[in-house]
Scaffold this motif. Structure first.
Motif, PDB file in Angstrom:
ATOM      1  N   PRO A 480       0.827  -1.216   0.000  1.00 38.76           N
ATOM      2  CA  PRO A 480       0.000   0.000   0.000  1.00 38.76           C
ATOM      3  C   PRO A 480       0.854   1.256   0.000  1.00 38.76           C
ATOM      4  O   PRO A 480       2.014   1.244   0.438  1.00 38.76           O
ATOM      5  CB  PRO A 480      -0.798  -0.127   1.300  1.00 38.76           C
ATOM      6  CG  PRO A 480       0.060  -0.987   2.183  1.00 38.76           C
ATOM      7  CD  PRO A 480       0.759  -1.947   1.273  1.00 38.76           C
ATOM      8  N   GLU A 481       0.286   2.327  -0.490  1.00 40.02           N
ATOM      9  CA  GLU A 481       0.989   3.600  -0.512  1.00 40.02           C
ATOM     10  C   GLU A 481       0.828   4.321   0.812  1.00 40.02           C
ATOM     11  O   GLU A 481      -0.103   4.058   1.583  1.00 40.02           O
ATOM     12  CB  GLU A 481       0.451   4.475  -1.656  1.00 40.02           C
ATOM     13  CG  GLU A 481       0.681   3.881  -3.044  1.00 40.02           C
ATOM     14  CD  GLU A 481       0.149   4.787  -4.145  1.00 40.02           C
ATOM     15  OE1 GLU A 481      -0.431   5.848  -3.794  1.00 40.02           O
ATOM     16  OE2 GLU A 481       0.310   4.423  -5.333  1.00 40.02           O
ATOM     17  N   SER A 482       1.728   5.231   1.079  1.00 36.85           N
ATOM     18  CA  SER A 482       1.692   6.000   2.311  1.00 36.85           C
ATOM     19  C   SER A 482       0.372   6.758   2.404  1.00 36.85           C
ATOM     20  O   SER A 482      -0.083   7.375   1.434  1.00 36.85           O
ATOM     21  CB  SER A 482       2.858   6.995   2.341  1.00 36.85           C
ATOM     22  OG  SER A 482       2.819   7.765   3.524  1.00 36.85           O
ATOM     23  N   GLY A 483      -0.285   6.682   3.559  1.00 37.72           N
ATOM     24  CA  GLY A 483      -1.565   7.345   3.779  1.00 37.72           C
ATOM     25  C   GLY A 483      -2.757   6.455   3.551  1.00 37.72           C
ATOM     26  O   GLY A 483      -3.886   6.798   3.932  1.00 37.72           O
ATOM     27  N   GLU A 484      -2.552   5.293   2.927  1.00 37.61           N
ATOM     28  CA  GLU A 484      -3.664   4.357   2.659  1.00 37.61           C
ATOM     29  C   GLU A 484      -4.078   3.673   3.953  1.00 37.61           C
ATOM     30  O   GLU A 484      -3.262   3.365   4.825  1.00 37.61           O
ATOM     31  CB  GLU A 484      -3.224   3.330   1.637  1.00 37.61           C
ATOM     32  CG  GLU A 484      -4.311   2.351   1.230  1.00 37.61           C
ATOM     33  CD  GLU A 484      -3.850   1.387   0.156  1.00 37.61           C
ATOM     34  OE1 GLU A 484      -4.376   0.259   0.116  1.00 37.61           O
ATOM     35  OE2 GLU A 484      -2.953   1.759  -0.633  1.00 37.61           O
ATOM     36  N   TRP A 485      -5.382   3.401   4.095  1.00 38.91           N
ATOM     37  CA  TRP A 485      -5.908   2.691   5.258  1.00 38.91           C
ATOM     38  C   TRP A 485      -5.806   1.191   5.016  1.00 38.91           C
ATOM     39  O   TRP A 485      -6.176   0.684   3.962  1.00 38.91           O
ATOM     40  CB  TRP A 485      -7.369   3.068   5.505  1.00 38.91           C
ATOM     41  CG  TRP A 485      -7.566   4.463   6.025  1.00 38.91           C
ATOM     42  CD1 TRP A 485      -7.770   5.592   5.287  1.00 38.91           C
ATOM     43  CD2 TRP A 485      -7.586   4.871   7.394  1.00 38.91           C
ATOM     44  NE1 TRP A 485      -7.923   6.696   6.100  1.00 38.91           N
ATOM     45  CE2 TRP A 485      -7.802   6.267   7.396  1.00 38.91           C
ATOM     46  CE3 TRP A 485      -7.434   4.196   8.609  1.00 38.91           C
ATOM     47  CZ2 TRP A 485      -7.882   6.988   8.589  1.00 38.91           C
ATOM     48  CZ3 TRP A 485      -7.509   4.920   9.776  1.00 38.91           C
ATOM     49  CH2 TRP A 485      -7.727   6.312   9.770  1.00 38.91           C
ATOM     50  N   ILE A 486      -5.313   0.470   6.025  1.00 34.23           N
ATOM     51  CA  ILE A 486      -5.262  -0.992   5.945  1.00 34.23           C
ATOM     52  C   ILE A 486      -5.825  -1.588   7.227  1.00 34.23           C
ATOM     53  O   ILE A 486      -5.950  -0.901   8.249  1.00 34.23           O
ATOM     54  CB  ILE A 486      -3.821  -1.527   5.726  1.00 34.23           C
ATOM     55  CG1 ILE A 486      -2.944  -1.196   6.947  1.00 34.23           C
ATOM     56  CG2 ILE A 486      -3.234  -0.987   4.442  1.00 34.23           C
ATOM     57  CD1 ILE A 486      -1.614  -1.927   6.924  1.00 34.23           C
ATOM     58  N   LYS A 487      -6.146  -2.874   7.171  1.00 30.83           N
ATOM     59  CA  LYS A 487      -6.667  -3.591   8.326  1.00 30.83           C
ATOM     60  C   LYS A 487      -5.546  -4.336   9.036  1.00 30.83           C
ATOM     61  O   LYS A 487      -4.722  -4.978   8.385  1.00 30.83           O
ATOM     62  CB  LYS A 487      -7.748  -4.586   7.894  1.00 30.83           C
ATOM     63  CG  LYS A 487      -9.051  -3.967   7.455  1.00 30.83           C
ATOM     64  CD  LYS A 487      -9.996  -4.979   6.847  1.00 30.83           C
ATOM     65  CE  LYS A 487      -9.731  -5.138   5.364  1.00 30.83           C
ATOM     66  NZ  LYS A 487     -10.773  -5.933   4.667  1.00 30.83           N
ATOM     67  N   ILE A 488      -5.525  -4.248  10.350  1.00 28.88           N
ATOM     68  CA  ILE A 488      -4.634  -5.058  11.163  1.00 28.88           C
ATOM     69  C   ILE A 488      -5.486  -5.838  12.145  1.00 28.88           C
ATOM     70  O   ILE A 488      -6.703  -5.610  12.242  1.00 28.88           O
ATOM     71  CB  ILE A 488      -3.583  -4.199  11.917  1.00 28.88           C
ATOM     72  CG1 ILE A 488      -4.286  -3.276  12.930  1.00 28.88           C
ATOM     73  CG2 ILE A 488      -2.735  -3.409  10.931  1.00 28.88           C
ATOM     74  CD1 ILE A 488      -3.305  -2.555  13.846  1.00 28.88           C
ATOM     75  N   LEU A 489      -4.882  -6.756  12.878  1.00 35.40           N
ATOM     76  CA  LEU A 489      -5.606  -7.554  13.862  1.00 35.40           C
ATOM     77  C   LEU A 489      -5.028  -7.303  15.247  1.00 35.40           C
ATOM     78  O   LEU A 489      -3.812  -7.386  15.449  1.00 35.40           O
ATOM     79  CB  LEU A 489      -5.522  -9.032  13.508  1.00 35.40           C
ATOM     80  CG  LEU A 489      -6.201  -9.423  12.201  1.00 35.40           C
ATOM     81  CD1 LEU A 489      -5.865 -10.857  11.828  1.00 35.40           C
ATOM     82  CD2 LEU A 489      -7.708  -9.238  12.287  1.00 35.40           C
ATOM     83  N   GLN A 490      -5.884  -7.019  16.189  1.00 36.83           N
ATOM     84  CA  GLN A 490      -5.462  -6.763  17.567  1.00 36.83           C
ATOM     85  C   GLN A 490      -6.315  -7.558  18.538  1.00 36.83           C
ATOM     86  O   GLN A 490      -7.482  -7.818  18.273  1.00 36.83           O
ATOM     87  CB  GLN A 490      -5.579  -5.266  17.903  1.00 36.83           C
ATOM     88  CG  GLN A 490      -4.570  -4.401  17.181  1.00 36.83           C
ATOM     89  CD  GLN A 490      -4.679  -2.950  17.602  1.00 36.83           C
ATOM     90  OE1 GLN A 490      -5.724  -2.510  18.099  1.00 36.83           O
ATOM     91  NE2 GLN A 490      -3.619  -2.178  17.393  1.00 36.83           N
TER      92      GLN A 490
END
Length: 490
Positions: A480-490
């Motif tokens: 992904p490019e800088s500033g893009e929203w991504i999903k992580i798991l917590q």
């Protein structure tokens, strides 16, 4: 007098044949083409209501009302642009980690929480729902029933293709015991031509609702990546079982079907707010919902990477390579043993040559959750009736013995044992984190982002980088490019 009676009988019979013929060759409301159906629309609606109640009785509905309302809002928008917008549509989110969606006749559409996690936008959500609406408007389930194929779909509910008809993800094991052949048919899929027709209709409905029809290909690509990953992890060779043999973006028929929907002018395209989609997906549970009490006696064998459901109230004991479940009274048992697969042969021959069972009765092949297998009934060395089944999973053969310590195997008990065998399947990736209570969270990418570094800090223990890539649509490559929203798991 006899001649008049004969003529009268012929006239009545001809009228009945004509009436049945007119109903059998009813015009498909979505395509305008004649289809073989043997059911009125009023009966279709009755069946939908009856089967919907069975689904609600056997599957948990997501308790997050906000997510349910959002999915319903998107679904209703799509349905209004369909060929049967006079139906009363119901959209339901099932609280299951499995990547799946299906539909029932009469306007009932279901999508699993597990599938929502892998979607990246409202357009992709609309595409999944539009595909299922396409099955309803084209009356695919009714056509299957008229051709006598509905029972066959139910019999293979252990696994040929996922609903969304992409050949992606595994069939929801909850449906193996749902008792609804209509739901089973919806999950098993309706064959390449009908699935392609549902995609074509779905793309048209997306266009009518102001969504990008190309989202149909995007969501199928997401699910195809999931399939490729599961095949690679399970060390199984891919087989034809879905909408396409190639990647969706290379499937000519699919590309043509979507292209026919048209390209929306910029001033007519619906501007989906990605922040709204993220706000509804943020915090969704990843994996099994262990906080909800369940009477399902599901067993997980993490070392061997399989799971199955034993009958309720049966006791379960295991070792590193075996498991034994026994009925409360001790009159029946189901045992599973893992053996090394040393040569390539049919499962049927494995039973005969490797297990030494030569008196197999009611012998039949098994194909569930993309596993090859075989089953039958015989009398074992103790003189007891036993249903034997073998499945090939990765480099191993799993031998299941369902034994009855009685003189005869009753039909009800036989059905109970076979139903349990039909739930045997590999553990899915997103089930491996079930005990961790992980949830999806959104973060923005910064300069120098690296998947490996993110995976190293992730609480996911099995295939963390691949899992994160799949969640975000960057499998197997891409950043992904800088500033893009991504999903992580917590």
């Amino acid at each position: 007098m006899r001649l008049r009676s004969t003529r009268h009988w012929l006239l009545v019979t001809s009228a009945l044949i004509l009436a049945v013929g007119l109903q059998s060759c009813a015009v498909n409301p979505a395509t305008g083409q004649p289809n073989l159906v043997l059911m009125s629309e009023s009966r279709e609606l009755e069946i939908g209501q009856e089967e919907h109640e069975k689904v609600l009785a056997s599957m948990r509905v997501l308790e997050d009302q906000r997510v349910n309302e959002y999915v319903s809002e998107v679904g209703q928008r799509v349905a209004q642009g369909s060929h049967r917008n006079d139906l009363e549509y119901t959209f339901t989110v099932i609280d299951s980690p499995e990547i799946n969606a299906f539909a029932l006749p009469g306007g009932y559409v279901y999508i699993n929480r597990g599938l929502l996690l892998y979607l990246k936008s409202e357009d992709e959500l609309a595409a999944v729902l539009a595909h299922e609406v396409g099955h309803i408007t084209a009356r695919h389930a009714i056509q299957q029933q008229a051709r006598g194929r509905l029972g066959n779909a139910a019999a293979t509910v252990g696994g040929v293709v996922a609903a969304v008809a992409t050949g992606s993800g595994y069939i929801g094991s909850e449906l193996a015991q749902i008792g609804s052949i209509w739901a089973a048919a919806g999950v098993s899929g309706f064959g390449r031509d009908n699935e392609l027709e549902a995609d074509s209709l779905g793309a048209e409905y997306l266009y009518n609702a102001g969504y990008n029809p190309r989202a149909m290909i995007d969501v199928l690509s997401v699910l195809k990546n999931q399939e490729d990953f599961n095949v690679r992890v399970a060390q199984r060779q891919p087989t034809y079982h879905g909408l396409f043999t190639t990647h969706p973006r290379n499937d000519v028929r699919l590309q043509q079907a979507v292209a026919q929907a048209g390209n929306l002018p910029d001033d007519e395209a619906r501007e989906s707010d990605h922040a709204v989609f993220r706000s509804h997906m943020d915090g969704l549970l990843f994996g099994e919902n262990t906080s909800v009490a369940s009477d399902r006696n599901r067993y997980y064998q993490d070392l061997m990477s399989y799971t199955m459901v034993f009958p309720d109230n049966w006791s379960v004991s295991d070792t590193t390579t075996t498991v034994l479940a026994r009925s409360p009274g001790g009159g029946a048992s189901i045992g599973v043993e893992a053996q090394r697969l040393r040569e390539n042969k049919e499962p049927r021959l494995y039973i005969r040559e490797n297990l030494g069972i030569t008196d197999l009765q009611r012998s039949e092949p098994l194909s569930q959750y993309r596993l090859l297998g075989h089953t039958g009934v015989h009398t074992n060395a103790d003189g007891h009736q036993e249903r034997i089944a073998v499945f090939y999973l990765g480099p191993r053969v799993f031998v299941i013995r369902a034994e009855i310590e009685e003189s005869e195997m009753s039909e009800d008990l036989e059905s109970l044992l076979f139903s349990s065998i039909r739930t045997f399947r590999p553990i899915q990736t997103n089930e491996r984190s079930a005990s961790n209570g992980l949830r999806v969270r959104y973060v923005q990418v910064t300069q120098g982002f690296d998947w490996g570094a993110l995976a190293a800090a992730s609480p996911v223990t099995q295939y963390p980088e691949q899992t994160l890539r799949l969640l975000n649509g960057y499998y197997p490559i891409g950043t992904p490019e800088s500033g893009e929203w991504i999903k992580i798991l917590q």
